[in-house]
Design a protein around this motif. Structure first.
Motif, PDB file in Angstrom:
ATOM      1  N   LYS A  28      -1.201   9.060  18.653  1.00 49.27           N
ATOM      2  CA  LYS A  28      -1.190   7.721  18.047  1.00 49.27           C
ATOM      3  C   LYS A  28      -0.435   7.613  16.738  1.00 49.27           C
ATOM      4  CE  LYS A  28      -5.538   6.365  20.150  1.00 49.27           C
ATOM      5  NZ  LYS A  28      -6.933   6.649  19.974  1.00 49.27           N
ATOM      6  N   GLU A  29      -0.232   8.739  16.034  1.00 40.28           N
ATOM      7  CA  GLU A  29       0.346   8.642  14.695  1.00 40.28           C
ATOM      8  C   GLU A  29       1.840   8.958  14.699  1.00 40.28           C
ATOM      9  OE1 GLU A  29      -0.404   7.731  11.462  1.00 40.28           O
ATOM     10  OE2 GLU A  29      -1.940   6.710  12.613  1.00 40.28           O
ATOM     11  N   ARG A  30       2.634   7.927  14.407  1.00 40.50           N
ATOM     12  CA  ARG A  30       4.094   8.097  14.446  1.00 40.50           C
ATOM     13  C   ARG A  30       4.552   9.201  13.492  1.00 40.50           C
ATOM     14  NH1 ARG A  30       8.463   5.421  11.748  1.00 40.50           N
ATOM     15  NH2 ARG A  30       6.816   4.832  10.314  1.00 40.50           N
ATOM     16  N   ASN A  31       3.968   9.242  12.272  1.00 42.29           N
ATOM     17  CA  ASN A  31       4.393  10.253  11.297  1.00 42.29           C
ATOM     18  C   ASN A  31       4.086  11.674  11.780  1.00 42.29           C
ATOM     19  OD1 ASN A  31       5.298   8.246   9.683  1.00 42.29           O
ATOM     20  ND2 ASN A  31       3.630   8.350   8.187  1.00 42.29           N
ATOM     21  N   VAL A  32       2.925  11.839  12.432  1.00 43.93           N
ATOM     22  CA  VAL A  32       2.581  13.164  12.980  1.00 43.93           C
ATOM     23  C   VAL A  32       3.583  13.527  14.077  1.00 43.93           C
ATOM     24  CG1 VAL A  32       0.827  14.480  14.258  1.00 43.93           C
ATOM     25  CG2 VAL A  32       0.129  12.971  12.382  1.00 43.93           C
ATOM     26  N   ILE A  76      -7.761   9.703   5.915  1.00 38.95           N
ATOM     27  CA  ILE A  76      -8.093   8.907   4.710  1.00 38.95           C
ATOM     28  C   ILE A  76      -7.743   7.437   4.946  1.00 38.95           C
ATOM     29  CG2 ILE A  76      -7.452   8.517   2.282  1.00 38.95           C
ATOM     30  CD1 ILE A  76      -7.308  11.629   2.054  1.00 38.95           C
ATOM     31  N   GLU A  77      -6.579   7.182   5.566  1.00 36.34           N
ATOM     32  CA  GLU A  77      -6.198   5.787   5.883  1.00 36.34           C
ATOM     33  C   GLU A  77      -7.230   5.129   6.777  1.00 36.34           C
ATOM     34  OE1 GLU A  77      -1.299   6.174   5.768  1.00 36.34           O
ATOM     35  OE2 GLU A  77      -2.301   5.682   7.646  1.00 36.34           O
ATOM     36  N   ARG A  78      -7.649   5.861   7.816  1.00 34.86           N
ATOM     37  CA  ARG A  78      -8.651   5.314   8.761  1.00 34.86           C
ATOM     38  C   ARG A  78      -9.962   5.011   8.038  1.00 34.86           C
ATOM     39  NH1 ARG A  78      -4.940   5.920  12.108  1.00 34.86           N
ATOM     40  NH2 ARG A  78      -5.068   6.977  14.125  1.00 34.86           N
ATOM     41  N   TYR A  83     -13.677   0.994   5.824  1.00 33.28           N
ATOM     42  CA  TYR A  83     -14.535   0.538   4.725  1.00 33.28           C
ATOM     43  C   TYR A  83     -14.189  -0.889   4.317  1.00 33.28           C
ATOM     44  CZ  TYR A  83     -17.153   0.561   0.382  1.00 33.28           C
ATOM     45  OH  TYR A  83     -18.036   0.259  -0.616  1.00 33.28           O
ATOM     46  N   THR A  84     -12.888  -1.180   4.207  1.00 34.72           N
ATOM     47  CA  THR A  84     -12.495  -2.545   3.817  1.00 34.72           C
ATOM     48  C   THR A  84     -11.118  -2.915   4.347  1.00 34.72           C
ATOM     49  OG1 THR A  84     -12.142  -4.061   1.975  1.00 34.72           O
ATOM     50  CG2 THR A  84     -11.545  -1.786   1.567  1.00 34.72           C
ATOM     51  N   LYS A  85     -11.015  -4.166   4.767  1.00 32.03           N
ATOM     52  CA  LYS A  85      -9.689  -4.711   5.129  1.00 32.03           C
ATOM     53  C   LYS A  85      -9.174  -5.570   3.973  1.00 32.03           C
ATOM     54  CE  LYS A  85      -9.210  -3.641   9.698  1.00 32.03           C
ATOM     55  NZ  LYS A  85      -9.683  -2.243   9.589  1.00 32.03           N
ATOM     56  N   GLU A  86     -10.082  -5.835   3.006  1.00 28.66           N
ATOM     57  CA  GLU A  86      -9.709  -6.639   1.830  1.00 28.66           C
ATOM     58  C   GLU A  86      -8.896  -5.782   0.867  1.00 28.66           C
ATOM     59  OE1 GLU A  86     -10.746  -9.893   1.648  1.00 28.66           O
ATOM     60  OE2 GLU A  86     -11.505  -9.478   3.652  1.00 28.66           O
ATOM     61  N   TYR A  87      -8.078  -6.464   0.022  1.00 27.53           N
ATOM     62  CA  TYR A  87      -7.348  -5.722  -0.999  1.00 27.53           C
ATOM     63  C   TYR A  87      -8.339  -5.163  -2.023  1.00 27.53           C
ATOM     64  CZ  TYR A  87      -4.192  -4.391  -4.679  1.00 27.53           C
ATOM     65  OH  TYR A  87      -3.519  -3.646  -5.612  1.00 27.53           O
ATOM     66  N   HIS A  88      -8.215  -3.882  -2.319  1.00 28.67           N
ATOM     67  CA  HIS A  88      -9.044  -3.265  -3.360  1.00 28.67           C
ATOM     68  C   HIS A  88      -8.187  -2.216  -4.077  1.00 28.67           C
ATOM     69  CE1 HIS A  88     -12.200  -1.300  -5.527  1.00 28.67           C
ATOM     70  NE2 HIS A  88     -13.070  -2.212  -5.118  1.00 28.67           N
ATOM     71  N   PRO A  89      -8.158  -2.259  -5.416  1.00 29.34           N
ATOM     72  CA  PRO A  89      -7.306  -1.291  -6.132  1.00 29.34           C
ATOM     73  C   PRO A  89      -7.655   0.165  -5.809  1.00 29.34           C
ATOM     74  CG  PRO A  89      -8.459  -2.751  -7.691  1.00 29.34           C
ATOM     75  CD  PRO A  89      -8.809  -3.218  -6.321  1.00 29.34           C
ATOM     76  N   LEU A  90      -8.955   0.431  -5.587  1.00 28.85           N
ATOM     77  CA  LEU A  90      -9.326   1.827  -5.268  1.00 28.85           C
ATOM     78  C   LEU A  90      -8.858   2.225  -3.859  1.00 28.85           C
ATOM     79  CD1 LEU A  90     -12.895   2.306  -6.783  1.00 28.85           C
ATOM     80  CD2 LEU A  90     -10.742   3.287  -7.563  1.00 28.85           C
ATOM     81  N   ALA A  91      -8.856   1.239  -2.940  1.00 32.31           N
ATOM     82  CA  ALA A  91      -8.345   1.511  -1.582  1.00 32.31           C
ATOM     83  C   ALA A  91      -6.856   1.852  -1.685  1.00 32.31           C
ATOM     84  CB  ALA A  91      -8.572   0.296  -0.688  1.00 32.31           C
ATOM     85  N   LYS A  92      -6.146   1.078  -2.515  1.00 32.76           N
ATOM     86  CA  LYS A  92      -4.712   1.353  -2.703  1.00 32.76           C
ATOM     87  C   LYS A  92      -4.498   2.744  -3.298  1.00 32.76           C
ATOM     88  CE  LYS A  92      -0.490  -0.274  -4.896  1.00 32.76           C
ATOM     89  NZ  LYS A  92       0.315   0.306  -3.817  1.00 32.76           N
ATOM     90  N   GLN A  93      -5.309   3.064  -4.336  1.00 30.83           N
ATOM     91  CA  GLN A  93      -5.168   4.391  -4.955  1.00 30.83           C
ATOM     92  C   GLN A  93      -5.431   5.501  -3.950  1.00 30.83           C
ATOM     93  OE1 GLN A  93      -7.117   5.519  -8.589  1.00 30.83           O
ATOM     94  NE2 GLN A  93      -6.567   3.583  -9.566  1.00 30.83           N
ATOM     95  N   ALA A  94      -6.524   5.328  -3.171  1.00 28.29           N
ATOM     96  CA  ALA A  94      -6.882   6.378  -2.199  1.00 28.29           C
ATOM     97  C   ALA A  94      -5.732   6.611  -1.222  1.00 28.29           C
ATOM     98  CB  ALA A  94      -8.155   5.989  -1.446  1.00 28.29           C
ATOM     99  N   LYS A  95      -5.176   5.507  -0.681  1.00 30.01           N
ATOM    100  CA  LYS A  95      -4.086   5.657   0.294  1.00 30.01           C
ATOM    101  C   LYS A  95      -2.813   6.194  -0.359  1.00 30.01           C
ATOM    102  CE  LYS A  95      -5.241   2.383   3.889  1.00 30.01           C
ATOM    103  NZ  LYS A  95      -4.697   1.348   4.767  1.00 30.01           N
ATOM    104  N   ASP A  96      -2.493   5.672  -1.549  1.00 33.80           N
ATOM    105  CA  ASP A  96      -1.239   6.097  -2.192  1.00 33.80           C
ATOM    106  C   ASP A  96      -1.314   7.552  -2.657  1.00 33.80           C
ATOM    107  OD1 ASP A  96      -0.401   3.582  -1.665  1.00 33.80           O
ATOM    108  OD2 ASP A  96      -0.293   2.895  -3.741  1.00 33.80           O
ATOM    109  N   ILE A  97      -2.482   7.976  -3.139  1.00 33.47           N
ATOM    110  CA  ILE A  97      -2.620   9.382  -3.572  1.00 33.47           C
ATOM    111  C   ILE A  97      -2.518  10.314  -2.359  1.00 33.47           C
ATOM    112  CG2 ILE A  97      -4.222  11.078  -4.565  1.00 33.47           C
ATOM    113  CD1 ILE A  97      -5.154   8.788  -6.476  1.00 33.47           C
TER     114      ILE A  97
END
Ligand SMILES: Nc1ncnc2c1ncn2[C@@H]1O[C@H](COP(=O)(O)OP(=O)(O)OP(=O)(O)O)[C@@H](O)[C@H]1O
Length: 126
Positions: A28-32, A76-78, A83-97
């Motif tokens: 399922k994962e294009r990057n993998v 981590i993305e999953r 956990y949330t589909k809403e925008y959250h700065p911590l969600a962004k940090q978790a994914k970006d890190i």
């Protein structure tokens, strides 16, 4: 105590879950999938250029680490998406890190590839 016991799986099941995770990521994962395709090319290049056993060790660690990193990033993305589909700065940090961790390993892997293969590619054409 009884609930604790119920949660423990035999070792064989843990392997099975791990293989299911690998299969799910590969399917399922294009990057993998991209990393797996690049891995095939790198392994073939290793045979073509007859790299030595220490170079194989570096290549194996790079490929294993790269695919593992991508899978942890996906996990981590999953988890964040669950956990949330809403925008959250911590969600962004978790994914970006997590994405940054993949990038760090990718840069290291490319450098290893350059050190091993570039001199041989130059030698081939000279
Ligand atoms: N819930 C959220 N809150 C805040 N920012 C988010 C959230 N979900 C995703 N983002 C941000 O949006 C961008 C795109 O994220 P997305 O989940 O689409 O994954 P991606 O980085 O495109 O990776 P992939 O291609 O592997 O899915 C990233 O910068 C990420 O941090």
């Amino acid at each position: 105590m009884a609930a604790d016991k119920q949660r423990k799986h035999p070792l064989a099941s843990s392997f099975k879950f791990g293989f299911e995770g690998i299969a799910a990521a590969a399917a399922k994962e294009r990057n993998v999938q991209i990393h797996l395709a690049i891995s095939v090319i790198v392994i073939l290049s290793g045979f073509i250029f007859s790299i030595n056993k220490y170079e194989w060790i570096a290549i194996i660690l790079s490929i294993g680490g790269m695919v593992s990193m991508e899978m942890i990033n996906t996990a981590i993305e999953r988890t964040v998406d669950m956990y949330t589909k809403e925008y959250h700065p911590l969600a962004k940090q978790a994914k970006d890190i997590a994405a940054g961790a993949v990038l760090v390993f990718a840069i290291a892997s490319v450098m290893i590839g350059i050190i091993i293969f570039l001199p041989r590619i130059f030698a081939w054409f000279s």
